[in-house]
Write a protein that holds these residues in place. Structure first.
Motif, PDB file in Angstrom:
ATOM      1  N   THR A 198      58.059 -17.586 -59.680  1.00 27.93           N
ATOM      2  CA  THR A 198      59.358 -17.398 -60.338  1.00 27.93           C
ATOM      3  C   THR A 198      59.979 -16.062 -59.947  1.00 27.93           C
ATOM      4  N   TYR A 199      59.114 -15.036 -59.864  1.00 32.34           N
ATOM      5  CA  TYR A 199      59.621 -13.716 -59.459  1.00 32.34           C
ATOM      6  C   TYR A 199      60.154 -13.753 -58.031  1.00 32.34           C
ATOM      7  N   GLU A 200      59.396 -14.397 -57.118  1.00 33.37           N
ATOM      8  CA  GLU A 200      59.844 -14.463 -55.724  1.00 33.37           C
ATOM      9  C   GLU A 200      61.125 -15.287 -55.597  1.00 33.37           C
ATOM     10  N   GLN A 201      61.205 -16.394 -56.348  1.00 31.10           N
ATOM     11  CA  GLN A 201      62.429 -17.191 -56.301  1.00 31.10           C
ATOM     12  C   GLN A 201      63.624 -16.398 -56.809  1.00 31.10           C
ATOM     13  N   SER A 202      63.405 -15.658 -57.876  1.00 36.71           N
ATOM     14  CA  SER A 202      64.495 -14.844 -58.412  1.00 36.71           C
ATOM     15  C   SER A 202      64.917 -13.765 -57.415  1.00 36.71           C
ATOM     16  N   LYS A 203      63.913 -13.207 -56.738  1.00 37.71           N
ATOM     17  CA  LYS A 203      64.233 -12.164 -55.761  1.00 37.71           C
ATOM     18  C   LYS A 203      64.985 -12.746 -54.566  1.00 37.71           C
ATOM     19  N   GLN A 205      66.770 -15.457 -54.612  1.00 35.19           N
ATOM     20  CA  GLN A 205      68.105 -15.828 -55.078  1.00 35.19           C
ATOM     21  C   GLN A 205      69.021 -14.612 -55.155  1.00 35.19           C
ATOM     22  N   TYR A 206      68.461 -13.504 -55.593  1.00 33.52           N
ATOM     23  CA  TYR A 206      69.249 -12.280 -55.666  1.00 33.52           C
ATOM     24  C   TYR A 206      69.674 -11.821 -54.275  1.00 33.52           C
ATOM     25  N   LEU A 207      68.731 -11.866 -53.314  1.00 36.07           N
ATOM     26  CA  LEU A 207      69.064 -11.435 -51.965  1.00 36.07           C
ATOM     27  C   LEU A 207      70.049 -12.401 -51.291  1.00 36.07           C
ATOM     28  N   GLY A 208      69.773 -13.722 -51.452  1.00 36.31           N
ATOM     29  CA  GLY A 208      70.596 -14.689 -50.739  1.00 36.31           C
ATOM     30  C   GLY A 208      71.964 -14.908 -51.343  1.00 36.31           C
ATOM     31  N   GLU A 209      72.056 -14.949 -52.688  1.00 31.65           N
ATOM     32  CA  GLU A 209      73.314 -15.272 -53.335  1.00 31.65           C
ATOM     33  C   GLU A 209      74.122 -14.050 -53.752  1.00 31.65           C
ATOM     34  N   ASP A 210      73.516 -12.894 -53.696  1.00 29.62           N
ATOM     35  CA  ASP A 210      74.224 -11.692 -54.143  1.00 29.62           C
ATOM     36  C   ASP A 210      74.294 -10.656 -53.026  1.00 29.62           C
ATOM     37  N   VAL A 211      73.114 -10.135 -52.641  1.00 29.69           N
ATOM     38  CA  VAL A 211      73.095  -9.026 -51.688  1.00 29.69           C
ATOM     39  C   VAL A 211      73.581  -9.455 -50.316  1.00 29.69           C
ATOM     40  N   ALA A 307      60.223 -10.347 -43.677  1.00 33.21           N
ATOM     41  CA  ALA A 307      60.475 -11.509 -42.827  1.00 33.21           C
ATOM     42  C   ALA A 307      60.150 -12.808 -43.569  1.00 33.21           C
ATOM     43  N   ARG A 308      59.054 -12.801 -44.369  1.00 40.48           N
ATOM     44  CA  ARG A 308      58.716 -13.997 -45.141  1.00 40.48           C
ATOM     45  C   ARG A 308      59.793 -14.327 -46.166  1.00 40.48           C
ATOM     46  N   GLN A 309      60.316 -13.298 -46.819  1.00 39.65           N
ATOM     47  CA  GLN A 309      61.349 -13.538 -47.825  1.00 39.65           C
ATOM     48  C   GLN A 309      62.628 -14.075 -47.188  1.00 39.65           C
ATOM     49  N   ILE A 310      63.012 -13.501 -46.059  1.00 38.36           N
ATOM     50  CA  ILE A 310      64.215 -13.998 -45.364  1.00 38.36           C
ATOM     51  C   ILE A 310      63.974 -15.411 -44.850  1.00 38.36           C
ATOM     52  N   SER A 311      62.747 -15.697 -44.395  1.00 33.40           N
ATOM     53  CA  SER A 311      62.426 -17.038 -43.920  1.00 33.40           C
ATOM     54  C   SER A 311      62.553 -18.064 -45.039  1.00 33.40           C
ATOM     55  N   ASP A 312      62.127 -17.687 -46.253  1.00 34.25           N
ATOM     56  CA  ASP A 312      62.270 -18.601 -47.381  1.00 34.25           C
ATOM     57  C   ASP A 312      63.733 -18.875 -47.682  1.00 34.25           C
ATOM     58  N   LEU A 313      64.566 -17.842 -47.562  1.00 33.39           N
ATOM     59  CA  LEU A 313      65.996 -18.039 -47.779  1.00 33.39           C
ATOM     60  C   LEU A 313      66.582 -19.014 -46.756  1.00 33.39           C
ATOM     61  N   VAL A 314      66.159 -18.860 -45.533  1.00 34.16           N
ATOM     62  CA  VAL A 314      66.675 -19.724 -44.467  1.00 34.16           C
ATOM     63  C   VAL A 314      66.208 -21.172 -44.677  1.00 34.16           C
ATOM     64  N   LYS A 315      64.955 -21.361 -45.141  1.00 38.53           N
ATOM     65  CA  LYS A 315      64.439 -22.712 -45.394  1.00 38.53           C
ATOM     66  C   LYS A 315      65.248 -23.416 -46.471  1.00 38.53           C
ATOM     67  N   GLU A 316      65.698 -22.656 -47.490  1.00 40.55           N
ATOM     68  CA  GLU A 316      66.497 -23.270 -48.544  1.00 40.55           C
ATOM     69  C   GLU A 316      67.815 -23.817 -48.000  1.00 40.55           C
TER      70      GLU A 316
END
Length: 343
Positions: A198-203, A205-211, A307-316
């Motif tokens: 949940t924390y990673e998803q929130s993070k 979401q914050y990076l992808g939809e806001d930052v 890189a893992r966090q950005i990769s998750d954003l791209v997968k979404e």
């Protein structure tokens, strides 16, 4: 008349006789007075005893008649290692106790030939009614509950005896306890994993939809991270444009491409970009430029984490090839050979 009353009557008679004798000697009573006094000392106590006997009744109460009832004979038996069901299927409690009982006289009832068996059945039925509603992981608590519930005498359904239990022990089979311990560990690990997820998803979401929603949002975020150092933020506009484009798997906007080329060390500082510079750059190339500008060396573990966090954003966004390219570039498996970056 009781023995105490008889003793008191004799004592008072003797005392009255002595006092009368002293008075008669000092007063010089005549002979007829002495005869009258002697008759009274014999007749009065006898009459008192006779009247008391008439009031109590003619038949004396024996010692056996004073016994109100025969003493109750209580007996006991041991119940050991009896399986009682719990709330969960296939997880039984193991019950042991000392059962005590006494027979109750019931006119016309069939004699009980095995009172120990009837008492044990009564106690086990009472215990079962409690354990089948309790979870197996609460064996210690249920043991104390049974100790209180079974501590009172209670009749069997036919009312032929009263039974109770003491020295109660309630446990689980060792293999069942081991399974419960493993299940508890899995539940705890799952709860931690869900919180982390949940924390990673929130993070993300914050990076992808806001930052990293667009370059403007990234600039505002970067300005706040650098303590409002405007000069540094302006100098990093090209890198922010590359990072935003990589996170969204899009090309750098045309109005920002000049800023991107200015940050490429292989490109000339001014003039139109050459044919090599205008070649398509991948998302991994933009991310590498961003890491380099942040001062993160190749061996820095933060590169792989980001890189893992950005990769998750791209997968979404269903861009799986780009996500896999980022992982191959910055977070390859431990046994994979190093891959030369494409620049």
């Amino acid at each position: 008349m009781t023995t105490a009353r008889k003793t008191t009557t004799v004592f008072l008679t003797v005392l009255c006789g002595l006092l009368s004798s002293i008075m008669g000697l000092t007063q010089r009573w005549p002979l007829w007075t002495w005869l009258t006094l002697g008759v009274l000392l014999v007749v009065v106590p006898a009459a008192a005893m006779w009247i008391a006997a008439r009031r109590r009744g003619p038949v004396p109460v024996s010692f056996e008649e004073n016994i109100t009832a025969a003493p109750i004979e209580r007996t006991a038996c041991q119940v050991s290692q009896v399986a009682l069901p719990s709330l969960w299927d296939d997880y039984d409690f193991v019950f042991s106790a000392t059962v005590r009982w006494y027979l109750v006289e019931s006119p016309g009832a069939v004699p009980v030939l095995n009172p120990a068996g009837l008492a044990a059945e009564t106690v086990l039925n009472r215990a079962r009614a409690i354990t089948e509603k309790r979870e197996p992981g609460q064996s210690s608590l249920v043991q104390h509950e049974l100790s209180g519930a079974l501590s009172r005498m209670f009749p069997d359904p036919a009312g032929q005896l009263q039974a109770m239990a003491e020295n109660i022990s309630l446990t689980l089979l060792p293999q069942d306890q081991e399974r419960l311990d493993r299940l508890a560990g899995v539940r705890k690990d799952k709860a931690v994993w869900e919180h982390q997820r949940t924390y990673e998803q929130s993070k993300r979401q914050y990076l992808g939809e806001d930052v990293l929603k667009d370059t403007g949002s990234a600039v505002v975020w970067w300005l706040a991270k650098n303590d409002e150092h405007v000069e540094k933020t302006v100098a990093d506009l090209g890198l922010l444009a590359q990072l935003t484009s990589a996170a969204n798997d899009t090309e750098v906007p045309e109005r920002l491409q000049k800023l991107v080329f200015q940050h490429d060390p292989d490109e000339p500082p001014a003039g139109e970009p050459t044919e090599a510079a205008t070649e398509h750059r991948t998302a991994a190339d933009h991310i590498k430029d961003f890491f380099d500008s942040m001062g993160l060396p190749d061996e820095d573990p933060r590169r792989a984490m980001l890189a893992r966090q950005i990769s998750d954003l791209v997968k979404e966004q269903n861009r799986y090839e780009t996500a896999e390219d980022l992982l191959r570039r910055f977070d390859p498996p431990a046994d994979a050979p190093p891959e030369s970056p494409l620049v």
